[in-house]
Design an enzyme around this catalytic site. Structure first.
Site, PDB file in Angstrom:
ATOM      1  N   LYS A   1       0.851  -1.194   0.000  1.00  0.00           N
ATOM      2  CA  LYS A   1       0.000   0.000   0.000  1.00  0.00           C
ATOM      3  C   LYS A   1       0.877   1.229   0.000  1.00  0.00           C
ATOM      4  O   LYS A   1       1.825   1.334   0.783  1.00  0.00           O
ATOM      5  CB  LYS A   1      -0.887   0.001   1.260  1.00  0.00           C
ATOM      6  CG  LYS A   1      -1.836   1.190   1.343  1.00  0.00           C
ATOM      7  CD  LYS A   1      -3.129   0.936   0.611  1.00  0.00           C
ATOM      8  CE  LYS A   1      -3.932   2.199   0.335  1.00  0.00           C
ATOM      9  NZ  LYS A   1      -3.480   2.941  -0.879  1.00  0.00           N
TER      10      LYS A   1
ATOM     11  N   GLN B   1       7.231   3.831   3.817  1.00  0.00           N
ATOM     12  CA  GLN B   1       5.826   3.416   3.882  1.00  0.00           C
ATOM     13  C   GLN B   1       5.639   2.146   4.714  1.00  0.00           C
ATOM     14  O   GLN B   1       4.604   1.977   5.354  1.00  0.00           O
ATOM     15  CB  GLN B   1       5.313   3.189   2.443  1.00  0.00           C
ATOM     16  CG  GLN B   1       3.804   3.297   2.295  1.00  0.00           C
ATOM     17  CD  GLN B   1       3.315   4.721   2.179  1.00  0.00           C
ATOM     18  OE1 GLN B   1       3.891   5.532   1.474  1.00  0.00           O
ATOM     19  NE2 GLN B   1       2.230   5.042   2.870  1.00  0.00           N
TER      20      GLN B   1
ATOM     21  N   LYS C   1       5.454   3.400   8.314  1.00  0.00           N
ATOM     22  CA  LYS C   1       4.296   4.289   8.462  1.00  0.00           C
ATOM     23  C   LYS C   1       3.004   3.461   8.524  1.00  0.00           C
ATOM     24  O   LYS C   1       2.175   3.645   9.399  1.00  0.00           O
ATOM     25  CB  LYS C   1       4.243   5.232   7.258  1.00  0.00           C
ATOM     26  CG  LYS C   1       3.151   6.271   7.307  1.00  0.00           C
ATOM     27  CD  LYS C   1       2.908   6.913   5.945  1.00  0.00           C
ATOM     28  CE  LYS C   1       4.134   7.577   5.383  1.00  0.00           C
ATOM     29  NZ  LYS C   1       3.821   8.451   4.221  1.00  0.00           N
TER      30      LYS C   1
ATOM     31  N   LYS D   1       5.320   1.691  -3.170  1.00  0.00           N
ATOM     32  CA  LYS D   1       5.253   3.036  -3.753  1.00  0.00           C
ATOM     33  C   LYS D   1       5.512   2.917  -5.244  1.00  0.00           C
ATOM     34  O   LYS D   1       6.199   1.999  -5.692  1.00  0.00           O
ATOM     35  CB  LYS D   1       6.323   3.946  -3.131  1.00  0.00           C
ATOM     36  CG  LYS D   1       6.070   5.419  -3.324  1.00  0.00           C
ATOM     37  CD  LYS D   1       5.154   5.970  -2.243  1.00  0.00           C
ATOM     38  CE  LYS D   1       4.762   7.405  -2.455  1.00  0.00           C
ATOM     39  NZ  LYS D   1       4.056   7.943  -1.269  1.00  0.00           N
TER      40      LYS D   1
ATOM     41  N   ASP E   1      -0.093  10.847  -4.543  1.00  0.00           N
ATOM     42  CA  ASP E   1       1.078  11.466  -3.926  1.00  0.00           C
ATOM     43  C   ASP E   1       1.322  12.734  -4.763  1.00  0.00           C
ATOM     44  O   ASP E   1       0.385  13.223  -5.423  1.00  0.00           O
ATOM     45  CB  ASP E   1       2.289  10.521  -3.929  1.00  0.00           C
ATOM     46  CG  ASP E   1       3.417  10.996  -3.003  1.00  0.00           C
ATOM     47  OD1 ASP E   1       3.323  10.790  -1.796  1.00  0.00           O
ATOM     48  OD2 ASP E   1       4.393  11.605  -3.500  1.00  0.00           O
TER      49      ASP E   1
ATOM     50  N   THR F   1      -4.378  13.656   5.239  1.00  0.00           N
ATOM     51  CA  THR F   1      -2.950  13.833   5.542  1.00  0.00           C
ATOM     52  C   THR F   1      -2.716  15.153   6.280  1.00  0.00           C
ATOM     53  O   THR F   1      -2.030  15.191   7.305  1.00  0.00           O
ATOM     54  CB  THR F   1      -2.113  13.768   4.260  1.00  0.00           C
ATOM     55  OG1 THR F   1      -2.512  12.614   3.512  1.00  0.00           O
ATOM     56  CG2 THR F   1      -0.640  13.672   4.571  1.00  0.00           C
TER      57      THR F   1
ATOM     58  N   ASN G   1      -2.229  19.155  -1.924  1.00  0.00           N
ATOM     59  CA  ASN G   1      -3.223  18.471  -1.093  1.00  0.00           C
ATOM     60  C   ASN G   1      -2.918  18.567   0.399  1.00  0.00           C
ATOM     61  O   ASN G   1      -3.778  18.940   1.200  1.00  0.00           O
ATOM     62  CB  ASN G   1      -3.309  16.996  -1.539  1.00  0.00           C
ATOM     63  CG  ASN G   1      -4.135  16.167  -0.588  1.00  0.00           C
ATOM     64  OD1 ASN G   1      -3.635  15.655   0.406  1.00  0.00           O
ATOM     65  ND2 ASN G   1      -5.413  16.052  -0.864  1.00  0.00           N
TER      66      ASN G   1
ATOM     67  N   SER H   1      -6.855   5.887   3.743  1.00  0.00           N
ATOM     68  CA  SER H   1      -6.886   4.966   2.594  1.00  0.00           C
ATOM     69  C   SER H   1      -7.280   3.570   3.072  1.00  0.00           C
ATOM     70  O   SER H   1      -8.076   2.880   2.424  1.00  0.00           O
ATOM     71  CB  SER H   1      -5.517   4.894   1.919  1.00  0.00           C
ATOM     72  OG  SER H   1      -5.319   5.994   1.055  1.00  0.00           O
TER      73      SER H   1
HETATM   74  P1  NDP Z   1       0.687  17.840  -4.435  1.00  0.00           P
HETATM   75  O1  NDP Z   1       1.135  17.444  -5.770  1.00  0.00           O
HETATM   76  O2  NDP Z   1      -0.759  18.038  -4.169  1.00  0.00           O
HETATM   77  O3  NDP Z   1       1.436  19.159  -3.952  1.00  0.00           O
HETATM   78  C1  NDP Z   1       2.820  19.207  -3.899  1.00  0.00           C
HETATM   79  C2  NDP Z   1       3.253  20.596  -3.461  1.00  0.00           C
HETATM   80  O4  NDP Z   1       4.648  20.599  -3.189  1.00  0.00           O
HETATM   81  C3  NDP Z   1       3.028  21.641  -4.552  1.00  0.00           C
HETATM   82  O5  NDP Z   1       2.803  22.883  -3.963  1.00  0.00           O
HETATM   83  C4  NDP Z   1       4.362  21.597  -5.285  1.00  0.00           C
HETATM   84  O6  NDP Z   1       4.671  22.783  -6.003  1.00  0.00           O
HETATM   85  C5  NDP Z   1       5.337  21.426  -4.133  1.00  0.00           C
HETATM   86  N1  NDP Z   1       6.534  20.720  -4.604  1.00  0.00           N
HETATM   87  C6  NDP Z   1       6.595  19.496  -5.158  1.00  0.00           C
HETATM   88  N2  NDP Z   1       7.855  19.206  -5.512  1.00  0.00           N
HETATM   89  C7  NDP Z   1       8.598  20.270  -5.162  1.00  0.00           C
HETATM   90  C8  NDP Z   1       9.962  20.566  -5.262  1.00  0.00           C
HETATM   91  N3  NDP Z   1      10.833  19.694  -5.794  1.00  0.00           N
HETATM   92  N4  NDP Z   1      10.387  21.769  -4.789  1.00  0.00           N
HETATM   93  C9  NDP Z   1       9.523  22.661  -4.258  1.00  0.00           C
HETATM   94  N5  NDP Z   1       8.194  22.425  -4.145  1.00  0.00           N
HETATM   95  C10 NDP Z   1       7.754  21.252  -4.583  1.00  0.00           C
HETATM   96  O7  NDP Z   1       1.277  16.723  -3.443  1.00  0.00           O
HETATM   97  P2  NDP Z   1       0.850  16.353  -1.952  1.00  0.00           P
HETATM   98  O8  NDP Z   1       0.385  17.559  -1.234  1.00  0.00           O
HETATM   99  O9  NDP Z   1      -0.028  15.173  -2.018  1.00  0.00           O
HETATM  100  O10 NDP Z   1       2.248  15.856  -1.348  1.00  0.00           O
HETATM  101  C11 NDP Z   1       3.139  16.708  -0.649  1.00  0.00           C
HETATM  102  C12 NDP Z   1       4.057  15.871   0.227  1.00  0.00           C
HETATM  103  O11 NDP Z   1       3.269  15.109   1.158  1.00  0.00           O
HETATM  104  C13 NDP Z   1       4.923  14.850  -0.507  1.00  0.00           C
HETATM  105  O12 NDP Z   1       6.147  14.720   0.178  1.00  0.00           O
HETATM  106  C14 NDP Z   1       4.134  13.555  -0.361  1.00  0.00           C
HETATM  107  O13 NDP Z   1       4.950  12.422  -0.483  1.00  0.00           O
HETATM  108  C15 NDP Z   1       3.619  13.730   1.054  1.00  0.00           C
HETATM  109  N6  NDP Z   1       2.455  12.933   1.432  1.00  0.00           N
HETATM  110  C16 NDP Z   1       1.297  12.988   0.725  1.00  0.00           C
HETATM  111  C17 NDP Z   1       0.195  12.248   1.120  1.00  0.00           C
HETATM  112  C18 NDP Z   1      -1.124  12.345   0.446  1.00  0.00           C
HETATM  113  O14 NDP Z   1      -2.071  11.738   0.933  1.00  0.00           O
HETATM  114  N7  NDP Z   1      -1.259  13.088  -0.639  1.00  0.00           N
HETATM  115  C19 NDP Z   1       0.267  11.333   2.272  1.00  0.00           C
HETATM  116  C20 NDP Z   1       1.521  11.410   2.996  1.00  0.00           C
HETATM  117  C21 NDP Z   1       2.554  12.164   2.561  1.00  0.00           C
HETATM  118  P3  NDP Z   1       4.470  22.814  -7.609  1.00  0.00           P
HETATM  119  O15 NDP Z   1       2.994  22.820  -7.831  1.00  0.00           O
HETATM  120  O16 NDP Z   1       5.155  24.060  -8.045  1.00  0.00           O
HETATM  121  O17 NDP Z   1       5.125  21.568  -8.138  1.00  0.00           O
HETATM  122  O1  2IT Z   2       3.022   8.935   1.380  1.00  0.00           O
HETATM  123  C1  2IT Z   2       1.882   8.497   1.603  1.00  0.00           C
HETATM  124  O2  2IT Z   2       1.591   7.946   2.671  1.00  0.00           O
HETATM  125  C2  2IT Z   2       0.864   8.678   0.561  1.00  0.00           C
HETATM  126  N1  2IT Z   2       1.154   9.273  -0.463  1.00  0.00           N
HETATM  127  C3  2IT Z   2      -0.503   8.094   0.743  1.00  0.00           C
HETATM  128  C4  2IT Z   2      -0.506   6.628   0.434  1.00  0.00           C
HETATM  129  C5  2IT Z   2      -1.869   5.972   0.417  1.00  0.00           C
HETATM  130  O3  2IT Z   2      -1.877   4.785   0.072  1.00  0.00           O
HETATM  131  O4  2IT Z   2      -2.887   6.600   0.728  1.00  0.00           O
END
Ligand code: NDP
Ligand code: 2IT
Length: 450
Positions: A90, A111, A114, A126, A166, A209, A240, A382
């Site tokens: 997952k 993961q 976690k 992943k 992600d 998250t 997100n 999830s």
């Molecule tokens: P999104 O794609 O929704 O948003 C990502 C954000 O981070 C955007 O604002 C993006 O800017 C910025 N970003 C991405 N890459 C870079 C970079 N290299 N340098 C600077 N800014 C960057 O992703 P999420 O919000 O889902 O994910 C954000 C983090 O949270 C990640 O590390 C992800 O692994 C982690 N995460 C997400 C989960 C989920 O449920 N979605 C669960 C657990 C962890 P831009 O638009 O300019 O690219």
């Molecule tokens: O990093 C993470 O934990 C996620 N992007 C969410 C994974 C999931 O299966 O919901």
């Protein structure tokens, strides 16, 4: 590091060249586990570390698709099925030009622990692609997703491996991926999570998250009789996780003063609240615009090409929530935040603090919630989405939110207690790694040598 841990780490580095993020994630976990191996010499005999650092399976494939100009484009897709000791693989899918095997392996490795911490039956995995959804039309994204799933479908399933979102993968992408999976297999099962509500998604999954990382921060703050009220909070990212962290911090009375994207960050001393919050959500969720437009709309400072931490520190931010990407907060920035009076950091992103930055936070007794604990709310919901799908039901948002909140309280408690038990009170890095690891290690040993 003990001799055993050092030997395994060295072996991992030699065997996996050019994967610095994977090395970093392994190093952090293995260092934390040293006291566990001292107390349980049996783990070494069972070669638990050698096994847990080697993915069970890696799948890599070509993803050809046709862009709006009729040109053929070729990307690389991959899925790392890291560990299935406690449940089906997952973990999310990341679509970003920086994606490579080392990054997906670091994410898959994190993961494992976690998912174990959530208390639900989920193994670690992943996947992703170097495809960049930014600037692509909906049709291009759809054709890419269809091609990606045309290969991936044979490797996943509701009881086998369940991808989710992600970076770069949200509701739109999950919808296209799910549509192609169903077209090929004609089945209804939770093969993906983060679906829309109409076809099996769970309420609160989009929020999970960000809400979870805020609940985790609150639990840490409570250990020092603190809370969010009237405190300045620095958040990075604007996707997100950042969006829903902002929403929950607002509800708890904190003031979010920074948000960022890969082009720069905004500083709003009055907080991203009310109409400004609504503008931010519309900007990012509907128009897919840049955070710079927030500064233009409300006349606040915009810092092009910079990260928020130093300016946040200058303004005495008390809580930091990095919610963008890995290694987005370095030692210098950590030092500035500590000097500015930071009391807590809750990692919404995966591995956003470098190892050196983490060390500085720990040395200075900042409440430090590592990603694998603090951002586990997403994968936890999830898991709840899968539970609802398997029982053909849908819970209301209050029920899901309560379960999420309780899971975050439980994770905090497990990490807190493991840190105390192993002689490092207040060190949530060690606590989370130890608590997450022990369940998986025991499950692996119980299931024999595989
Ligand atoms: P999104 O794609 O929704 O948003 C990502 C954000 O981070 C955007 O604002 C993006 O800017 C910025 N970003 C991405 N890459 C870079 C970079 N290299 N340098 C600077 N800014 C960057 O992703 P999420 O919000 O889902 O994910 C954000 C983090 O949270 C990640 O590390 C992800 O692994 C982690 N995460 C997400 C989960 C989920 O449920 N979605 C669960 C657990 C962890 P831009 O638009 O300019 O690219
Ligand atoms: O990093 C993470 O934990 C996620 N992007 C969410 C994974 C999931 O299966 O919901």
């Amino acid at each position: 590091m003990s001799e055993y841990v050092e030997r395994v780490y060295k072996h991992v580095v030699e065997k996996n060249p050019a994967q610095p993020e994977f090395h970093q994630a392994v190093k952090e976990v293995l260092e934390s586990l040293t006291p566990v191996f001292e107390r349980n010499p049996g783990y070494e005999k069972q070669k638990v570390l050698e096994r847990i650092t080697e993915p069970e399976r890696v799948i890599m494939f070509r993803v050809p698709w046709v862009d709006d100009n009729g040109e053929i484009q070729v990307n690389r897709g991959m899925r790392v099925q890291f560990n299935s000791a406690i449940g089906p693989y997952k973990g999310g899918l990341r679509f970003h030009p920086s994606v490579n095997l080392g990054i997906i392996k670091f994410l898959g490795f994190e993961q494992i622990f976690k998912n174990s911490l959530t208390g639900l039956s989920m193994g670690g995995g992943k996947g992703g692609s170097d495809f960049d959804p930014k600037g692509k039309s909906d049709n291009e994204v759809m054709r890419f997703c269809q091609s990606f799933m045309t290969e991936l479908y044979r490797h996943i399933g509701g009881r086998v491996d369940v991808p989710a979102g992600d970076i770069g993968v949200g509701g739109r992408e999950i919808g296209y991926l799910y549509g192609q999976w169903k077209k090929i297999t004609k089945r209804f099962e939770p093969v993906l999570t983060g679906k829309s509500l109409e076809y099996g998604g769970s309420l609160i999954r989009p929020e999970a998250t960000g809400y979870g990382a805020t609940y985790f921060a609150l639990e840490m703050l409570k250990t020092r009789n603190e809370d969010f009220k009237d405190k300045l909070v620095a958040i990075s990212g604007s996707g997100n996780v950042a969006q829903h962290a902002t929403e929950k911090v607002n509800q708890l009375g904190g003031k979010v003063v920074t948000l960022s994207d890969s082009s720069g960050f905004i500083f709003d001393p009055d907080g991203v609240t009310g109409k400004k919050y609504e503008f931010f959500i519309e900007l990012k969720q509907v128009r897919r615009g840049r955070i710079k437009e927030y500064a233009e709309e409300f006349g606040v400072e915009y810092y092009a090409g910079e990260r928020p931490w130093k300016v946040a520190a200058e303004h005495g931010v008390k809580i930091a929530m990095p919610c963008a990407t890995q290694n987005e907060l370095n030692a210098e920035e950590a030092k500035a935040l500590v000097d500015g009076g930071l009391i807590a950091i809750s990692e919404g992103a995966n591995m956003p603090s470098t190892l050196e930055a983490t060390e500085i936070f720990l040395e200075n007794k900042v409440l430090f919630g590592p990603g694998k604990a603090a951002n586990a709310g997403g994968v936890a919901v999830s898991g709840l989405e899968m539970a609802q799908n398997f029982s053909f039901t849908a819970w209301d948002s209050q029920t899901v939110d309560q379960k999420l909140h309780q899971i975050m309280i439980n994770i905090h408690k497990a990490a807190y207690q493991a840190a105390e038990e192993y002689g490092h009170p207040g060190n949530y890095v060690m606590g989370a790694n130890i608590a997450g690891f022990k369940k998986v290690a025991e499950a692996m040993i119980a299931q024999g040598h595989w």
